[in-house]
Motif scaffolding. Structure first.
Motif, PDB file in Angstrom:
ATOM      1  N   LEU A 383      -6.087  11.240   7.629  1.00 53.47           N
ATOM      2  CA  LEU A 383      -6.820  10.348   8.528  1.00 53.47           C
ATOM      3  C   LEU A 383      -7.315   9.108   7.792  1.00 53.47           C
ATOM      4  CD1 LEU A 383      -8.086   9.896  11.349  1.00 53.47           C
ATOM      5  CD2 LEU A 383     -10.109  11.132  10.514  1.00 53.47           C
ATOM      6  N   ARG A 386      -4.307   6.848   7.256  1.00 48.60           N
ATOM      7  CA  ARG A 386      -3.880   6.251   8.526  1.00 48.60           C
ATOM      8  C   ARG A 386      -4.783   5.091   8.925  1.00 48.60           C
ATOM      9  NH1 ARG A 386      -4.999   8.109  14.640  1.00 48.60           N
ATOM     10  NH2 ARG A 386      -7.047   7.487  13.859  1.00 48.60           N
ATOM     11  N   ASN A 387      -6.090   5.321   8.910  1.00 52.74           N
ATOM     12  CA  ASN A 387      -7.023   4.287   9.348  1.00 52.74           C
ATOM     13  C   ASN A 387      -6.997   3.063   8.433  1.00 52.74           C
ATOM     14  OD1 ASN A 387      -7.750   5.947  11.434  1.00 52.74           O
ATOM     15  ND2 ASN A 387      -9.657   6.650  10.514  1.00 52.74           N
ATOM     16  N   ALA A 390      -3.716   1.083   9.095  1.00 55.81           N
ATOM     17  CA  ALA A 390      -3.783   0.449  10.422  1.00 55.81           C
ATOM     18  C   ALA A 390      -4.685  -0.773  10.386  1.00 55.81           C
ATOM     19  CB  ALA A 390      -4.282   1.459  11.444  1.00 55.81           C
ATOM     20  N   ARG A 398     -11.242  -4.834  12.626  1.00 59.36           N
ATOM     21  CA  ARG A 398     -11.376  -3.485  13.193  1.00 59.36           C
ATOM     22  C   ARG A 398     -11.266  -3.476  14.706  1.00 59.36           C
ATOM     23  NH1 ARG A 398     -14.924  -4.070   9.100  1.00 59.36           N
ATOM     24  NH2 ARG A 398     -14.777  -2.631   7.328  1.00 59.36           N
ATOM     25  N   VAL A 401      -7.518  -3.177  16.027  1.00 60.57           N
ATOM     26  CA  VAL A 401      -6.643  -2.061  15.672  1.00 60.57           C
ATOM     27  C   VAL A 401      -6.159  -1.368  16.946  1.00 60.57           C
ATOM     28  CG1 VAL A 401      -6.476   0.165  14.506  1.00 60.57           C
ATOM     29  CG2 VAL A 401      -7.759  -1.696  13.451  1.00 60.57           C
ATOM     30  N   LYS A 403      -2.454   0.930  18.808  1.00 62.52           N
ATOM     31  CA  LYS A 403      -1.417   1.911  18.528  1.00 62.52           C
ATOM     32  C   LYS A 403      -0.303   1.366  17.638  1.00 62.52           C
ATOM     33  CE  LYS A 403       1.613   5.253  20.822  1.00 62.52           C
ATOM     34  NZ  LYS A 403       2.050   5.816  22.126  1.00 62.52           N
ATOM     35  N   HIS A 405      -0.430  -0.658  15.282  1.00 66.87           N
ATOM     36  CA  HIS A 405      -0.906  -0.741  13.892  1.00 66.87           C
ATOM     37  C   HIS A 405      -0.916   0.639  13.240  1.00 66.87           C
ATOM     38  CE1 HIS A 405      -3.024  -4.322  15.855  1.00 66.87           C
ATOM     39  NE2 HIS A 405      -2.052  -4.816  15.098  1.00 66.87           N
ATOM     40  N   TYR A 406      -1.256   1.661  14.024  1.00 62.65           N
ATOM     41  CA  TYR A 406      -1.216   3.014  13.471  1.00 62.65           C
ATOM     42  C   TYR A 406       0.220   3.429  13.136  1.00 62.65           C
ATOM     43  CZ  TYR A 406      -6.083   3.620  14.913  1.00 62.65           C
ATOM     44  OH  TYR A 406      -7.440   3.498  15.044  1.00 62.65           O
ATOM     45  N   SER A 409       1.498   3.021   9.655  1.00 61.00           N
ATOM     46  CA  SER A 409       1.057   3.944   8.604  1.00 61.00           C
ATOM     47  C   SER A 409       1.968   5.163   8.467  1.00 61.00           C
ATOM     48  CB  SER A 409      -0.366   4.421   8.905  1.00 61.00           C
ATOM     49  OG  SER A 409      -0.386   5.295  10.034  1.00 61.00           O
ATOM     50  N   GLN A 410       2.894   5.348   9.386  1.00 61.01           N
ATOM     51  CA  GLN A 410       3.642   6.599   9.430  1.00 61.01           C
ATOM     52  C   GLN A 410       4.472   6.894   8.183  1.00 61.01           C
ATOM     53  OE1 GLN A 410       5.753   6.630  13.170  1.00 61.01           O
ATOM     54  NE2 GLN A 410       3.916   7.116  14.360  1.00 61.01           N
ATOM     55  N   ARG A 413       2.133   8.114   5.463  1.00 65.03           N
ATOM     56  CA  ARG A 413       1.555   9.414   5.820  1.00 65.03           C
ATOM     57  C   ARG A 413       2.586  10.529   5.681  1.00 65.03           C
ATOM     58  NH1 ARG A 413      -0.399   8.958  11.601  1.00 65.03           N
ATOM     59  NH2 ARG A 413      -1.326  11.023  11.181  1.00 65.03           N
TER      60      ARG A 413
END
Length: 505
Positions: A383, A386-387, A390, A398, A401, A403, A405-406, A409-410, A413
């Motif tokens: 987590l 990821r944050n 993103a 902030r 931010v 979806k 942007h998340y 991170s894949q 992760r």
């Protein structure tokens, strides 16, 4: 040329060439440690085939021991084919197409057959990129290559398009047959001992047998077009054949022919793959066998299968420890094809060493909270990563931010989870070996510190690939780095709070 498996030494091992009875006798003596010509993806099919065949043969012969002489095994195997005094079901190339041959049902006549040049082309393997094993490369194939390909195809294949039906021991044509079991190791190693593994599984299954209970070797029976076998009329350990195949001799070499069928060989769709396969996990409420789909044997999946607080899957009989096995280290073997849409995404295999001190605890209640704790720790670091990434993708703002942007991170992760996966079971065994609460804290702290280092490395590695306006990048990266450290501190702070709780108690 008939190539009789009961008489001719067609199968190569690390010590010698054997007939099928000779191989089983050598394995009973513990002499076989490898099959040099066996492909990695063929191992589960070959192991399960040999175990099923041996158990039913010994049961048919009224024996409960593992014979160490060829003749004893030859007699036991023949007890499964009493209607064929000339041993046609054991011949690799049948002289009469109206009779069965090894893993080849009789030709009912009137079918259209197409040539298959090599064992690789016959084998079940179909990969999305054709990179696991190249097709049609074994033009100088030996008889054993055809044997292994037949076993793989006939006992593991799924639906392959119109007229090409799959096996009954999977939950649907786009599923896969799973092997999940415990295996003995070669002494002093973390490598499967194939002879000891075979002997262990045969012995465990023989303990549950009370005689042959239905059809056994399904290639013996005629296969009229459109006719399906009733699953209830089959022995629980039946060995199936899902395709019409005949091996032939062409100019002194072996070739194959294949045809289609109007229906599956077994009427087993309603069983959802729950056929009594002793290596298959079965869903507790839905009664279906496990499908690997496009997954891999990750620690998350194995925790769901083995260490769930509310059991979702019933462990297969051969993955459960026997009372006599608690004094030796074991290997947890998980193998299957990841399948979908009439293709495979490759052969997936994982072998987890289980230390001798942990063998007896593997399926008890003790691993459950420890595994849950490990998953929570991995999730907390994931987590944070990821944050942080993103936030960088959002330019450090902030409030912006979202979806997409998340999604950036894949990759990082996924790399973190792979590294955590490598550490998971070592950490699980280490924590289960601790006998006091004070011993847990250093292990947990060390694990979180290791994950935090990995997260920082993945964060730095991911930054150049994340698009961000040049003007905003310094701010975005600085804020992302701060967010990462804040998330990692939160993960560590939870551990500190739990330590304080233990002290206060």
């Amino acid at each position: 040329m008939t190539l009789d498996l009961l008489r001719e030494p067609l199968i190569q091992t690390d010590t010698d060439w054997f007939s099928l009875p000779g191989l089983l006798a050598a394995m009973a003596r513990g002499e076989v440690q490898a099959f040099p010509a066996l492909r990695p993806h063929q191992r589960p099919a070959w192991h399960m085939f040999l175990v099923q065949l041996s158990v039913m043969a010994l049961d048919a012969a009224g024996r409960r021991d593992l014979p160490t002489e060829d003749e004893d095994w030859r007699a036991a195997l023949r007890a499964l084919t009493p209607d064929f005094p000339k041993d046609e079901p054991w011949q690799l190339i049948g002289t009469d197409r109206g009779q069965p041959a090894f893993l080849q049902p009789p030709d009912p006549g009137g079918l259209k057959w197409s040539a298959v040049a090599t064992p690789d082309a016959l084998d079940m393997l179909i990969t999305s990129r054709n990179h696991d094993v190249k097709r049609e490369i074994a033009h100088e194939a030996a008889p054993q290559d055809w044997i292994f390909a037949l076993v793989s195809l006939q006992t593991m294949e799924g639906f392959g398009g119109a007229g090409n039906y799959g096996i009954a021991r999977m939950n649907g044509g786009s599923s896969s047959r799973v092997l999940l079991g415990l295996a003995p190791t070669r002494p002093g190693t973390a490598v499967v001992d194939p002879s000891a593994w075979w002997a262990r599984d045969v012995a465990r299954l023989l303990e549950t047998r009370h005689g042959i209970d239905g059809n056994t070797l399904l290639w013996q029976a005629p296969w009229p077009e459109g006719r399906m076998l009733d699953l209830a009329q089959l022995d629980p350990l039946f060995i199936e054949v899902c395709r019409r195949i005949r091996l032939v001799e062409r100019d002194g070499t072996i070739g194959a022919e294949r045809s289609t069928s109007k229906a599956a060989r077994i009427a087993g769709k309603e069983a959802k793959g729950n056929t009594g396969d002793p290596w298959a996990p079965v869903h507790v409420t839905e009664g279906k066998s496990l499908t690997l789909s496009d997954q891999d044997w990750t620690h998350e999946l194995l925790v769901r299968l083995l260490f769930s607080r509310t059991p979702e899957w019933a462990p297969p009989p051969l993955a459960v420890l026997h009372a006599s096995e608690a004094t030796e280290p074991m290997l947890l073997v998980a193998e299957a094809f990841a399948r979908g849409n009439s293709k495979t995404d490759g052969f997936k295999s994982r072998v987890v060493p289980v230390p001798v001190a942990m063998v007896g605890k593997l399926f008890g209640a003790e691993p459950v909270p420890v595994a849950e704790e490990l998953l929570e720790e991995i999730a907390s670091v994931d987590l944070a990563l990821r944050n942080a990434l993103a936030l960088v993708a959002a330019g450090g703002d902030r409030d912006k931010v979202a979806k997409p942007h998340y999604v950036r991170s894949q990759p990082a992760r996924a790399s973190l989870r792979r590294r955590a996966d490598e550490l998971f079971f070592l950490q699980l065994w280490a924590r289960m070996a601790v006998t006091t609460d004070d011993g847990f804290a250093p292990l947990r702290r060390g694990f979180l510190e290791t994950l935090s280092r990995i997260a920082r490395d993945e964060f730095a590695r991911a930054l150049p690939a994340i698009p961000c306006a040049t003007l905003m990048r310094p701010r975005a990266e600085a804020r992302g780095r701060l967010a990462l450290e804040r998330g990692l501190r939160n993960a560590m702070r939870k551990l500190t709070a739990e330590e304080d709780t233990h002290v206060d108690a």
